[in-house]
Scaffold this motif. Structure first.
Motif, PDB file in Angstrom:
ATOM      1  N   ALA A 177       0.814  -1.216   0.000  1.00 57.24           N
ATOM      2  CA  ALA A 177       0.000   0.000   0.000  1.00 57.24           C
ATOM      3  C   ALA A 177       0.850   1.270   0.000  1.00 57.24           C
ATOM      4  O   ALA A 177       0.313   2.376  -0.065  1.00 57.24           O
ATOM      5  CB  ALA A 177      -0.930   0.006   1.210  1.00 57.24           C
ATOM      6  N   VAL A 178       2.177   1.108   0.087  1.00 58.53           N
ATOM      7  CA  VAL A 178       3.075   2.263   0.130  1.00 58.53           C
ATOM      8  C   VAL A 178       3.691   2.453  -1.257  1.00 58.53           C
ATOM      9  O   VAL A 178       4.369   1.550  -1.757  1.00 58.53           O
ATOM     10  CB  VAL A 178       4.198   2.062   1.167  1.00 58.53           C
ATOM     11  CG1 VAL A 178       5.162   3.254   1.159  1.00 58.53           C
ATOM     12  CG2 VAL A 178       3.606   1.865   2.555  1.00 58.53           C
ATOM     13  N   PRO A 179       3.464   3.593  -1.899  1.00 58.53           N
ATOM     14  CA  PRO A 179       4.038   3.800  -3.234  1.00 58.53           C
ATOM     15  C   PRO A 179       5.562   3.871  -3.184  1.00 58.53           C
ATOM     16  O   PRO A 179       6.144   4.266  -2.171  1.00 58.53           O
ATOM     17  CB  PRO A 179       3.445   5.147  -3.666  1.00 58.53           C
ATOM     18  CG  PRO A 179       3.141   5.851  -2.381  1.00 58.53           C
ATOM     19  CD  PRO A 179       2.735   4.773  -1.415  1.00 58.53           C
ATOM     20  N   GLN A 180       6.199   3.451  -4.264  1.00 54.29           N
ATOM     21  CA  GLN A 180       7.652   3.555  -4.341  1.00 54.29           C
ATOM     22  C   GLN A 180       8.003   5.010  -4.654  1.00 54.29           C
ATOM     23  O   GLN A 180       7.843   5.472  -5.778  1.00 54.29           O
ATOM     24  CB  GLN A 180       8.204   2.614  -5.409  1.00 54.29           C
ATOM     25  CG  GLN A 180       7.978   1.151  -5.079  1.00 54.29           C
ATOM     26  CD  GLN A 180       8.851   0.216  -5.911  1.00 54.29           C
ATOM     27  OE1 GLN A 180       9.947   0.575  -6.306  1.00 54.29           O
ATOM     28  NE2 GLN A 180       8.363  -0.975  -6.162  1.00 54.29           N
ATOM     29  N   LEU A 181       8.465   5.716  -3.646  1.00 60.50           N
ATOM     30  CA  LEU A 181       8.723   7.149  -3.763  1.00 60.50           C
ATOM     31  C   LEU A 181      10.041   7.421  -4.460  1.00 60.50           C
ATOM     32  O   LEU A 181      10.981   6.624  -4.394  1.00 60.50           O
ATOM     33  CB  LEU A 181       8.738   7.791  -2.380  1.00 60.50           C
ATOM     34  CG  LEU A 181       7.447   7.701  -1.562  1.00 60.50           C
ATOM     35  CD1 LEU A 181       7.658   8.329  -0.195  1.00 60.50           C
ATOM     36  CD2 LEU A 181       6.297   8.386  -2.283  1.00 60.50           C
ATOM     37  N   PHE A 218      -1.397   7.586  11.257  1.00 60.36           N
ATOM     38  CA  PHE A 218      -0.514   7.064  10.218  1.00 60.36           C
ATOM     39  C   PHE A 218      -0.511   7.943   8.973  1.00 60.36           C
ATOM     40  O   PHE A 218       0.506   8.030   8.268  1.00 60.36           O
ATOM     41  CB  PHE A 218      -0.904   5.629   9.856  1.00 60.36           C
ATOM     42  CG  PHE A 218       0.122   4.960   8.983  1.00 60.36           C
ATOM     43  CD1 PHE A 218       1.342   4.559   9.500  1.00 60.36           C
ATOM     44  CD2 PHE A 218      -0.130   4.755   7.638  1.00 60.36           C
ATOM     45  CE1 PHE A 218       2.307   3.967   8.696  1.00 60.36           C
ATOM     46  CE2 PHE A 218       0.828   4.143   6.822  1.00 60.36           C
ATOM     47  CZ  PHE A 218       2.043   3.746   7.361  1.00 60.36           C
ATOM     48  N   ALA A 219      -1.625   8.612   8.683  1.00 65.28           N
ATOM     49  CA  ALA A 219      -1.655   9.496   7.512  1.00 65.28           C
ATOM     50  C   ALA A 219      -0.644  10.631   7.679  1.00 65.28           C
ATOM     51  O   ALA A 219       0.098  10.976   6.748  1.00 65.28           O
ATOM     52  CB  ALA A 219      -3.065  10.057   7.310  1.00 65.28           C
ATOM     53  N   LEU A 223       5.218  12.708   6.879  1.00 66.17           N
ATOM     54  CA  LEU A 223       6.554  12.945   7.432  1.00 66.17           C
ATOM     55  C   LEU A 223       7.597  12.101   6.713  1.00 66.17           C
ATOM     56  O   LEU A 223       8.677  12.595   6.370  1.00 66.17           O
ATOM     57  CB  LEU A 223       6.573  12.614   8.928  1.00 66.17           C
ATOM     58  CG  LEU A 223       5.997  13.633   9.894  1.00 66.17           C
ATOM     59  CD1 LEU A 223       6.043  13.082  11.313  1.00 66.17           C
ATOM     60  CD2 LEU A 223       6.777  14.945   9.826  1.00 66.17           C
ATOM     61  N   TYR A 224       7.275  10.833   6.496  1.00 66.56           N
ATOM     62  CA  TYR A 224       8.223   9.971   5.783  1.00 66.56           C
ATOM     63  C   TYR A 224       8.530  10.536   4.396  1.00 66.56           C
ATOM     64  O   TYR A 224       9.685  10.562   3.951  1.00 66.56           O
ATOM     65  CB  TYR A 224       7.661   8.557   5.643  1.00 66.56           C
ATOM     66  CG  TYR A 224       7.627   7.750   6.914  1.00 66.56           C
ATOM     67  CD1 TYR A 224       8.625   7.834   7.876  1.00 66.56           C
ATOM     68  CD2 TYR A 224       6.570   6.868   7.170  1.00 66.56           C
ATOM     69  CE1 TYR A 224       8.581   7.079   9.041  1.00 66.56           C
ATOM     70  CE2 TYR A 224       6.516   6.100   8.325  1.00 66.56           C
ATOM     71  CZ  TYR A 224       7.530   6.217   9.256  1.00 66.56           C
ATOM     72  OH  TYR A 224       7.486   5.469  10.397  1.00 66.56           O
ATOM     73  N   GLU A 225       7.502  10.961   3.703  1.00 65.92           N
ATOM     74  CA  GLU A 225       7.699  11.482   2.347  1.00 65.92           C
ATOM     75  C   GLU A 225       8.607  12.696   2.339  1.00 65.92           C
ATOM     76  O   GLU A 225       9.438  12.860   1.436  1.00 65.92           O
ATOM     77  CB  GLU A 225       6.342  11.838   1.718  1.00 65.92           C
ATOM     78  CG  GLU A 225       5.495  10.626   1.373  1.00 65.92           C
ATOM     79  CD  GLU A 225       4.252  11.001   0.580  1.00 65.92           C
ATOM     80  OE1 GLU A 225       4.331  11.953  -0.218  1.00 65.92           O
ATOM     81  OE2 GLU A 225       3.213  10.345   0.757  1.00 65.92           O
ATOM     82  N   SER A 226       8.488  13.551   3.346  1.00 60.59           N
ATOM     83  CA  SER A 226       9.271  14.795   3.374  1.00 60.59           C
ATOM     84  C   SER A 226      10.641  14.608   4.008  1.00 60.59           C
ATOM     85  O   SER A 226      11.451  15.540   4.022  1.00 60.59           O
ATOM     86  CB  SER A 226       8.498  15.872   4.140  1.00 60.59           C
ATOM     87  OG  SER A 226       8.399  15.533   5.523  1.00 60.59           O
ATOM     88  N   ALA A 227      10.917  13.412   4.519  1.00 67.13           N
ATOM     89  CA  ALA A 227      12.166  13.179   5.252  1.00 67.13           C
ATOM     90  C   ALA A 227      13.348  12.995   4.311  1.00 67.13           C
ATOM     91  O   ALA A 227      13.237  12.377   3.254  1.00 67.13           O
ATOM     92  CB  ALA A 227      12.027  11.942   6.130  1.00 67.13           C
TER      93      ALA A 227
END
Length: 412
Positions: free
Chosen positions: A209-213, A286-287, A292-296
């Motif tokens: 469910a987590v896109p490959q960023l 979690f949203a 936060l993970y994306e911007s880290a």
């Protein structure tokens, strides 16, 4: 036996517990696989915690048995003769620790009432999340009903004390640990357990469910992210000290989580002159954590061995961080090296070493391309060994294989 025929009881200590997303995600998968599930929490409903949005369906299956209710006391009284054996073992193993023995005895009273409910329901299997009080309850239920049970062993539930583990784990249909380290620890410290009989199933994330960023953003301040509880074993004070020495012109740090050390850590941040660059966000759903993970630019999980041997299994933040393809720095503690492999999937440092943490932060900043390549390899490892869909199915198949119905057929 089809999946829809499985009646599964899962036992936890607290519900909801904000940090135990991995348990609730597993439970949701068991429901998805067609099981009827009851989620028993030994402590009263924790109204001070917020239930994650994704976990709201578990509210309908969560149950608590009151310790002083007439039904509980009646169940205990009716089974007093059968309870003598477990209570005697608790006294023998934990008598030197009166508080621990008292808590185990209280859990046993609740377990007698849960046992009555599960027998009436026709439960096929009981699964205890953690080897402490939940395993005590599952063990007592098995003694009273014969319903097979299993136990997930994670970290401090086995590292702090091994009292009563030989009994609780020895009578389990199967024992699961989340790391090879945990498997070997149990085999070396608990009589009767053999490493080859212990199932290693890592804690998991819904990686599908987590896109490959793509690579982390390079514009703006270098963003350091920590997600987790604020307590001593997490090593957040070390992170603050490393940040104070960081020779990067622009950086910021987001700390998502709460805990007993928050005030101390906020004071330390002020004493170190970190000012507005460090933000204590408190608990986040979690949203928000996903954003936060994306911007880290980097995820820090500088775990240490805390008081009374409390430490990590494998931090969920490290698994999640790699699922989001973000560089992760963590420490050579417990099972963490099974996920964070130096130079391959992440940055591994010695616990308690501020200089090594500082060096790793600066290495990620100096070569973001190389750090991202390592994070991508970390994602591949998560897909292979830490996938929720795969690991929940492994657990569920074990539940079915060791269920009351399966054992009944084998005895025919």
């Amino acid at each position: 036996m089809g999946g829809s025929d499985m009646r599964l009881a899962v036992i936890v200590t607290e519900y909801p517990k904000f940090t135990e997303t991995f348990i609730l995600r597993d439970v949701l998968k068991f429901l998805e696989f067609g099981a009827e599930v009851r989620l028993y929490h030994l402590s009263p409903y924790n109204s001070s915690e917020v239930l994650h949005e994704f976990a709201r369906p578990t509210r309908e299956i969560a149950r608590h048995v009151g310790l002083v209710s007439p039904r509980t006391l009646a169940s205990f009284g009716a089974r007093l003769g059968s309870m003598a054996g477990p209570l005697a073992l608790i006294g023998a193993q934990q008598g030197g620790k009166p508080l621990l023995a008292g808590k185990s005895a209280v859990v046993s009273v609740a377990a007698s009432a849960i046992a009555r409910e599960l027998a009436e329901w026709g439960a096929d299997h009981v699964h205890a999340e953690f080897a402490g009080h939940p395993a005590t309850a599952a063990w007592v239920i098995h003694r009273l009903t014969g319903i097979p049970y299993s136990v997930s062993c994670r970290a401090h539930d086995i590292f702090r004390t091994q009292r009563l583990l030989a009994e609780k784990l020895g009578e389990a249909a199967f024992v699961r640990t989340i790391s090879n380290y945990g498997r070997d620890f149990l085999a070396n410290h608990v009589r009767g357990l053999r490493a080859e009989e212990i199932q290693v199933i890592h804690s998991s994330v819904d990686v599908e469910a987590v896109p490959q960023l793509g690579p982390p953003p390079q514009k703006g301040p270098f963003h350091v992210v920590y997600v987790g509880s604020l307590q001593m074993r997490k090593g957040v004070d070390l992170l603050l000290r490393a940040l104070a020495a960081l020779e990067i012109p622009e950086w910021r740090c987001s700390l998502a989580g709460d805990g007993p050390e928050r005030a101390t850590l906020e004071a330390l941040s002020a004493d170190l002159g970190l000012g507005g660059r460090v933000t204590f966000l408190g608990k986040q759903d979690f949203a928000a954590v996903s954003q936060l993970y994306e911007s880290a630019n980097v995820i820090a999980a500088p775990s240490v061995i805390g008081p009374s041997g409390r430490t990590e299994g494998i931090p969920n933040v490290a698994i999640e961080g790699l699922a989001f393809q973000r560089p992760v720095i963590s420490t050579n503690v417990s099972g963490i090296p099974e996920l964070i492999r130096p130079g391959l999937t992440g940055f591994l440092i010695e616990p308690g070493s501020v200089p090594e943490l500082l060096y790793a932060l600066e290495a990620v900043h100096a070569d973001p391309g190389a750090a991202y390549a390592i994070a991508r390899q970390g994602r591949a490892l998560v897909e292979e060994e830490f996938s929720l869909a795969v690991n929940a199915r492994r657990q569920f198949n074990l539940f079915r294989a060791h269920s009351a119905a399966a054992m009944g057929r084998a005895a025919e």
